[in-house]
Design a protein around this motif. Structure first.
Motif, short mmCIF file in Angstrom:
data_model
loop_
_atom_site.label_atom_id
_atom_site.label_comp_id
_atom_site.label_asym_id
_atom_site.label_seq_id
_atom_site.Cartn_x
_atom_site.Cartn_y
_atom_site.Cartn_z
N LEU A 147 28.99 -68.39 14.15
CA LEU A 147 30.02 -68.41 15.00
C LEU A 147 31.42 -68.56 14.28
O LEU A 147 32.47 -67.68 14.67
CB LEU A 147 29.74 -69.37 16.05
CG LEU A 147 31.23 -69.62 17.30
CD1 LEU A 147 31.06 -68.24 18.03
CD2 LEU A 147 30.79 -70.79 18.13
N LYS A 152 35.92 -67.11 14.62
CA LYS A 152 37.09 -68.14 14.56
C LYS A 152 38.33 -67.47 13.89
O LYS A 152 38.09 -66.62 12.75
CB LYS A 152 36.72 -69.34 13.91
CG LYS A 152 35.89 -69.98 15.13
CD LYS A 152 35.72 -71.45 14.45
CE LYS A 152 34.69 -72.20 15.49
NZ LYS A 152 34.50 -73.84 15.26
N GLU A 156 41.40 -71.93 12.83
CA GLU A 156 40.13 -72.69 13.54
C GLU A 156 39.24 -73.06 12.33
O GLU A 156 38.42 -73.93 12.49
CB GLU A 156 39.56 -71.91 14.46
CG GLU A 156 40.65 -71.87 15.84
CD GLU A 156 40.07 -70.80 16.81
OE1 GLU A 156 40.41 -71.07 17.93
OE2 GLU A 156 39.31 -69.97 16.29
N THR A 236 39.86 -76.94 16.30
CA THR A 236 38.63 -76.08 15.72
C THR A 236 37.90 -74.89 16.55
O THR A 236 37.50 -74.00 16.42
CB THR A 236 37.57 -77.18 15.76
OG1 THR A 236 37.16 -77.44 17.07
CG2 THR A 236 37.80 -78.30 14.75
N GLY A 237 38.84 -75.05 18.04
CA GLY A 237 38.05 -73.98 18.99
C GLY A 237 36.76 -74.34 19.57
O GLY A 237 36.05 -73.87 20.47
N ASP A 238 36.01 -75.34 19.14
CA ASP A 238 34.82 -76.00 19.63
C ASP A 238 35.12 -76.89 20.91
O ASP A 238 36.14 -77.26 20.98
CB ASP A 238 34.00 -77.02 18.60
CG ASP A 238 33.89 -76.24 17.22
OD1 ASP A 238 33.56 -75.04 17.33
OD2 ASP A 238 33.86 -76.90 16.19
N ASP A 239 34.20 -76.48 21.75
CA ASP A 239 34.11 -77.70 23.01
C ASP A 239 33.76 -78.72 22.67
O ASP A 239 33.12 -78.95 21.66
CB ASP A 239 33.38 -76.72 23.98
CG ASP A 239 32.10 -76.27 23.87
OD1 ASP A 239 31.74 -76.78 22.83
OD2 ASP A 239 31.32 -75.81 24.78
N GLU B 73 34.81 -71.56 24.83
CA GLU B 73 35.53 -71.63 25.97
C GLU B 73 36.30 -70.58 26.32
O GLU B 73 36.15 -70.12 27.59
CB GLU B 73 36.29 -73.09 26.12
CG GLU B 73 35.91 -74.12 25.71
CD GLU B 73 35.97 -74.39 24.41
OE1 GLU B 73 37.04 -75.44 24.11
OE2 GLU B 73 35.55 -73.74 23.54
N GLN B 78 29.37 -64.84 19.99
CA GLN B 78 28.73 -64.55 18.97
C GLN B 78 27.33 -64.52 18.87
O GLN B 78 26.73 -65.57 19.12
CB GLN B 78 29.33 -65.47 17.58
CG GLN B 78 28.53 -65.14 16.17
CD GLN B 78 28.97 -63.68 15.72
OE1 GLN B 78 30.15 -63.60 15.66
NE2 GLN B 78 27.93 -63.05 15.51
#
Lengths: 246, 246
Positions: A147, A152, A156, A236-239, B73, B78
């Motif tokens: 991912l 990203k 990120e 980071t863009g992660d949830d 989000e 991916q």
DNA sequence: ACGCCCGGTTGATCGAGATCAAGGCGTCCC
DNA sequence: GGGACGCCTTGATCTCGATCAACCGGGCGT
């Protein structure tokens, strides 16, 4: 401790002390392992194993950091794994290495001769079960990385790498209440670039940008202070909630 | 066949016929499996499992193609795996799904209730060993994909995807002597983009370019003719000899 | 027959990250 | 001390793939 399942950190009897073979070790298994093990040392920067090498052993990292990488003919390289103490090298049922293994710091590995190790796998299911768990964890990590690599942005990617190393580093030391964390970056800018699918210049620029904005601080080149881990996580863009779970 | 190791394709006794549980199946294991299995069907496009869902089963794909994907989000997604008949879904020791599983074509899966399956793992080492092999194969595939995502150009990504599907497709049918191959692309342009870390426009453009240059031919939108597999392989960036080997 | 939707294609433009280039700072060795 | 080297930083420019947008054609429902 005979025949009881025991925790890694309590496994004082075990001379190897690694997840791979010890998390559920039993005394008779340990005796078998003793007879097939030996140690190897490598110095920082050294390539421990070249893709294509014949492997007559499997191994477990004891101290140090190593990387797993693939290289294309024209020199483009991609790291596909980061090996830390307790991580496993090699694969039962295969005897040619597909990846380069390179020592980042000085490294000691504990090797097990392959044939006897494979025989042991057949006779003692605990070890195989532990290997399965580890392989599935690696698979999750690889997919998380897919991912990152595929979707990203550079910023990120950098934030994710720092966050991941920070999380792993500080899970042993119980989380610090103040929120501030301090992390050793074991990798050079070039190694980070090879891990993240970027160039070293882009890595350098993005690290500088995060520093300029106060999201991280640097102490020398390789030590990172994270004033607030949540602020870094936002980059980071992660949830917010957690890692992989099939 | 009692207690003998048998080949998948000869496993006519076995009602499931999947690598996951049959490659080394034994009759008493099969009886156990029979009692815990049931089937589910999904239609093309349907999301079979959402990330976060509770999983009380593991499963094996019987017919059809499905994908494993992660979504951020903001909607960036991916794909992290392609599930084909015989591929395994779920993980012993975990009960929350971390990925979306989506049917690409109509799909039938064979499910095994989780608790009894896990119990069986403990008592019958063959199944665990087979799962370990499969997990390690998946790990290799994921790492190969990391190189693709991190370091390959759009054109190389497309060529690699077609080559991989072609190789997998035609390994069953023994290699065709003339060199010409014909492959079904089960994925839409958007799904290919999500797999390769590209946009669907870029996928479309690169497929068109390969067609224009005579490296591939299209029959409808979804069927690809490969006049010379070696010419296609030259576009992938891979070195000539073969896949991963730790 | 018609319109609609879905998947695909193609064009124009933009921008993030690669590339090319120069220079800074430690460390090591002569 | 002084050069050489390894690692890092920063600037200028270029390029590949993203983005925005228009359009095509087939299947399907009415």
């Amino acid at each position: 401790m005979n025949k009881s399942v025991i925790d890694l950190n309590e496994c004082t009897n075990c001379p190897i002390r690694h997840r791979a073979v010890c998390a559920r070790c039993e005394t008779d298994e340990l005796e078998q392992l003793e007879s097939m093990k030996y140690y190897r040392n490598y110095s920082a920067g050294q390539t421990m194993i070249w893709a294509g090498d014949k492997m007559d052993f499997v191994a477990s990292v004891v101290v140090g950091v190593a990387t797993l990488s693939q290289t294309m003919e024209d020199g483009r390289t991609q790291m596909v794994g980061l090996l830390l103490p307790s991580d496993f090298i090699g694969r039962p049922g295969r005897d040619i290495a597909p990846y380069n293994v390179t020592a980042v710091s000085d490294v000691t590995v504990c090797c097990f001769r392959k044939k006897p190790f494979e025989n042991m796998l057949v006779t003692t299911p605990h070890v195989g079960q532990r290997l399965l768990e580890m392989a599935l964890d690696e698979l999750d990590a690889a997919r998380e990385w897919m991912l990152l690599l595929g979707r990203k942005t550079a910023r990120e990617k950098i934030a994710s790498l720092i966050a991941i190393i920070a999380r792993r580093d500080n899970e042993a030391k119980s989380a610090i209440p103040g929120g501030q964390m301090s992390v050793d970056l074991p990798l050079t800018r070039e190694a980070m670039a090879d891990y993240l699918g970027l160039t070293l210049e882009t890595v350098s620029r993005q690290v500088s940008a995060l520093k300029r904005e106060g999201i991280i601080e640097l102490e020398g080149k390789r030590r990172v202070i994270i004033p607030d881990i949540d602020v870094l996580m936002d980059e980071t863009g992660d949830d917010s909630d957690g890692g992989p779970l099939i």
